[in-house]
Design a protein around this motif. Structure first.
Motif, PDB file in Angstrom:
ATOM      1  N   TYR A  92      -5.007   4.676 -10.755  1.00 54.24           N
ATOM      2  CA  TYR A  92      -4.946   6.137 -10.851  1.00 54.24           C
ATOM      3  C   TYR A  92      -4.885   6.804  -9.600  1.00 54.24           C
ATOM      4  N   ALA A  93      -4.596   8.347  -9.224  1.00 56.78           N
ATOM      5  CA  ALA A  93      -4.619   8.935  -8.227  1.00 56.78           C
ATOM      6  C   ALA A  93      -6.151   9.259  -7.905  1.00 56.78           C
ATOM      7  N   GLY A 152      -0.486   8.383 -11.017  1.00 54.35           N
ATOM      8  CA  GLY A 152      -1.043   6.807 -10.952  1.00 54.35           C
ATOM      9  C   GLY A 152      -0.307   5.761 -11.626  1.00 54.35           C
ATOM     10  N   ALA A 153      -0.444   4.692 -10.918  1.00 53.50           N
ATOM     11  CA  ALA A 153       0.403   3.629 -11.405  1.00 53.50           C
ATOM     12  C   ALA A 153       0.160   3.210 -13.017  1.00 53.50           C
ATOM     13  N   ALA A 154      -0.844   3.535 -13.470  1.00 49.91           N
ATOM     14  CA  ALA A 154      -1.277   3.417 -14.897  1.00 49.91           C
ATOM     15  C   ALA A 154      -0.158   3.991 -15.895  1.00 49.91           C
ATOM     16  N   TYR A 155       0.469   5.132 -15.420  1.00 46.57           N
ATOM     17  CA  TYR A 155       1.574   5.728 -16.300  1.00 46.57           C
ATOM     18  C   TYR A 155       2.976   5.181 -15.779  1.00 46.57           C
ATOM     19  N   GLY A 156       3.011   4.029 -15.207  1.00 40.07           N
ATOM     20  CA  GLY A 156       4.434   3.846 -14.810  1.00 40.07           C
ATOM     21  C   GLY A 156       5.195   2.455 -15.411  1.00 40.07           C
ATOM     22  N   SER A 163       7.263   0.520 -13.371  1.00 36.88           N
ATOM     23  CA  SER A 163       8.309  -0.029 -12.205  1.00 36.88           C
ATOM     24  C   SER A 163       7.396  -1.460 -12.091  1.00 36.88           C
ATOM     25  N   PRO A 164       8.157  -2.375 -11.375  1.00 36.15           N
ATOM     26  CA  PRO A 164       7.478  -3.345 -10.681  1.00 36.15           C
ATOM     27  C   PRO A 164       6.064  -3.097  -9.808  1.00 36.15           C
ATOM     28  N   THR A 165       6.380  -2.068  -8.966  1.00 37.39           N
ATOM     29  CA  THR A 165       5.239  -1.660  -8.173  1.00 37.39           C
ATOM     30  C   THR A 165       4.187  -1.179  -8.975  1.00 37.39           C
ATOM     31  N   ALA A 166       4.347  -0.506 -10.161  1.00 33.84           N
ATOM     32  CA  ALA A 166       3.343   0.183 -10.944  1.00 33.84           C
ATOM     33  C   ALA A 166       2.755  -1.028 -11.451  1.00 33.84           C
ATOM     34  N   LYS A 167       3.173  -1.867 -12.177  1.00 29.62           N
ATOM     35  CA  LYS A 167       2.746  -3.171 -12.697  1.00 29.62           C
ATOM     36  C   LYS A 167       2.119  -3.742 -11.759  1.00 29.62           C
ATOM     37  N   LEU A 168       2.490  -4.142 -10.520  1.00 27.22           N
ATOM     38  CA  LEU A 168       1.538  -4.717  -9.528  1.00 27.22           C
ATOM     39  C   LEU A 168       0.196  -3.905  -9.451  1.00 27.22           C
ATOM     40  N   TRP A 169       0.223  -2.743  -9.103  1.00 27.16           N
ATOM     41  CA  TRP A 169      -1.230  -2.005  -9.284  1.00 27.16           C
ATOM     42  C   TRP A 169      -1.960  -1.734 -10.540  1.00 27.16           C
ATOM     43  N   GLN A 170      -1.141  -2.056 -11.556  1.00 23.80           N
ATOM     44  CA  GLN A 170      -1.784  -2.163 -12.923  1.00 23.80           C
ATOM     45  C   GLN A 170      -2.599  -3.528 -12.844  1.00 23.80           C
ATOM     46  N   GLU A 210       0.975  -1.221   0.351  1.00 21.45           N
ATOM     47  CA  GLU A 210       0.037   0.046  -0.024  1.00 21.45           C
ATOM     48  C   GLU A 210       0.893   1.238   0.070  1.00 21.45           C
ATOM     49  N   ALA A 211       2.126   1.157   0.644  1.00 18.04           N
ATOM     50  CA  ALA A 211       2.993   2.415   0.509  1.00 18.04           C
ATOM     51  C   ALA A 211       3.492   2.644  -1.007  1.00 18.04           C
ATOM     52  N   SER A 212       3.643   1.632  -1.596  1.00 19.50           N
ATOM     53  CA  SER A 212       3.866   1.507  -2.968  1.00 19.50           C
ATOM     54  C   SER A 212       2.674   2.149  -3.942  1.00 19.50           C
ATOM     55  N   TYR A 213       1.579   2.013  -3.448  1.00 13.69           N
ATOM     56  CA  TYR A 213       0.405   2.759  -4.272  1.00 13.69           C
ATOM     57  C   TYR A 213       0.605   4.309  -3.908  1.00 13.69           C
ATOM     58  N   LEU A 214       0.833   4.801  -2.773  1.00 16.89           N
ATOM     59  CA  LEU A 214       0.826   5.930  -2.574  1.00 16.89           C
ATOM     60  C   LEU A 214       2.001   6.513  -3.367  1.00 16.89           C
ATOM     61  N   TYR A 215       3.318   5.765  -3.406  1.00 11.59           N
ATOM     62  CA  TYR A 215       4.582   6.347  -4.030  1.00 11.59           C
ATOM     63  C   TYR A 215       4.058   6.520  -5.679  1.00 11.59           C
ATOM     64  N   ASN A 216       3.400   5.632  -6.229  1.00 13.33           N
ATOM     65  CA  ASN A 216       2.932   5.609  -7.644  1.00 13.33           C
ATOM     66  C   ASN A 216       2.027   6.785  -7.781  1.00 13.33           C
ATOM     67  N   CYS A 217       0.906   7.149  -6.794  1.00 14.12           N
ATOM     68  CA  CYS A 217       0.068   8.150  -6.667  1.00 14.12           C
ATOM     69  C   CYS A 217       0.960   9.565  -6.758  1.00 14.12           C
ATOM     70  N   PHE A 218       1.868   9.769  -6.027  1.00 15.35           N
ATOM     71  CA  PHE A 218       2.709  10.813  -5.799  1.00 15.35           C
ATOM     72  C   PHE A 218       3.847  11.224  -6.934  1.00 15.35           C
ATOM     73  N   PHE A 219       4.416  10.160  -7.401  1.00 19.19           N
ATOM     74  CA  PHE A 219       5.469  10.482  -8.092  1.00 19.19           C
ATOM     75  C   PHE A 219       5.643   9.723  -9.570  1.00 19.19           C
ATOM     76  N   THR A 220       4.435   8.918  -9.702  1.00 18.56           N
ATOM     77  CA  THR A 220       4.239   8.529 -11.083  1.00 18.56           C
ATOM     78  C   THR A 220       3.383   9.487 -12.053  1.00 18.56           C
ATOM     79  N   TYR A 221       3.649   9.852 -13.125  1.00 17.78           N
ATOM     80  CA  TYR A 221       2.940  10.789 -13.797  1.00 17.78           C
ATOM     81  C   TYR A 221       3.012  10.551 -15.244  1.00 17.78           C
ATOM     82  N   ALA A 222       2.045  11.256 -15.855  1.00 14.56           N
ATOM     83  CA  ALA A 222       2.180  11.527 -17.411  1.00 14.56           C
ATOM     84  C   ALA A 222       1.940  12.912 -17.612  1.00 14.56           C
ATOM     85  N   ASP A 223       2.568  13.872 -18.174  1.00 17.60           N
ATOM     86  CA  ASP A 223       2.383  15.162 -18.686  1.00 17.60           C
ATOM     87  C   ASP A 223       1.353  15.170 -19.728  1.00 17.60           C
TER      88      ASP A 223
END
Length: 243
Positions: free
Chosen positions: A117-118, A93-97, A99-106, A63-76
């Motif tokens: 998403y955020a 959100g993880a949809a735009y990453g 990384s392994p954690t982004a793929k986990l939440w995808q 769940e910490a990795s979910y927050l990380y992706n929400c705050f630091f993974t993005y698409a302009d």
């Protein structure tokens, strides 16, 4: 409403690794219980330790990795309808990453799109979960490990169990009220493994903890009432003798 048309279930490396890592966390919690708890520890306390350590590890990793992706993974250049972090043209959100954690939440997001998403409600709950519930679960483990069986242990168990139940309700109630538009219940994996099993763990076990805590608190009150009743009787008898 929830997705009714059958969706394509793809069991790939991400699926297998995610489930296996969850199993490893449970094994690690069980192994820690065997290592740090005395052999004569009551089975219920051993279960409490394993559950709360598993709980703390899930909160502090997944769940910490979910927050990380929400705050630091993005698409302009993409719309941000909730204006998260005050960036209207940046989607988070993880949809735009990648990384392994982004793929986990995808992967989990295939069952519940909000986790890709955020989502503001989900982020708000996860902030409390990661920075509040996780440390509290670890504290409970520490109390059990050091042999604390006082009211403090059961009070903290009640607080955490209540918070977990409230968090689960607030996670899914908005979906139920809006026709479950973000949920995909069209196949066994998404409905019964991702949505039901992994969420109902945080319903059934907290209810069991509340039941056990009720018994402990009730016995403590009965014992306390008996003590004060006997003490009052002795004081009354002493007063009569004095007269």
């Amino acid at each position: 409403m929830a997705v009714d048309a059958p969706s394509t279930l793809v069991i790939d490396t991400t699926t297998v690794v995610s489930l296996f890592c969850t199993f490893l966390i449970l094994v690690a919690a069980y192994g820690a219980a065997r290592r740090v708890l005395p052999a004569d520890t009551a089975p219920k306390l051993r279960v409490l330790f394993v559950w709360h350590l598993f709980d703390a590890l899930i909160h502090s990793t997944y769940e910490a990795s979910y927050l990380y992706n929400c705050f630091f993974t993005y698409a302009d250049g993409l719309p941000n309808p909730t204006n998260f972090l005050n960036h209207p043209n940046r989607a988070y959100g993880a949809a735009y990453g990648s990384s392994p954690t982004a793929k986990l939440w995808q992967e989990y997001g295939k069952a519940d799109k909000r986790w890709m998403y955020a989502d503001l409600s989900t982020i708000s709950l996860e902030l409390l979960t990661v920075f509040g519930a996780g440390p509290l679960a670890a504290w409970i483990c520490w109390l059990i490990a050091k042999g604390d069986r006082t009211g403090k242990l059961w009070f903290l168990c009640v607080v955490l169990a209540t918070a977990e139940l409230y968090g689960g309700f607030m996670t899914f109630c908005p979906e139920w009220l809006s026709g479950s538009q973000n949920l995909d219940t069209s196949n066994f994996m998404y409905l019964w493994v991702y949505l039901f099993f992994f969420n109902m763990l945080w319903v059934f076990i907290p209810f069991w903890i509340l039941y056990e805590a009720h018994g402990q608190i009730s016995r403590a009150f009965k014992s306390s009432s008996g003590y004060y009743s006997n003490n009052t009787n002795r004081q009354g008898a002493a007063a009569k003798k004095a007269l």
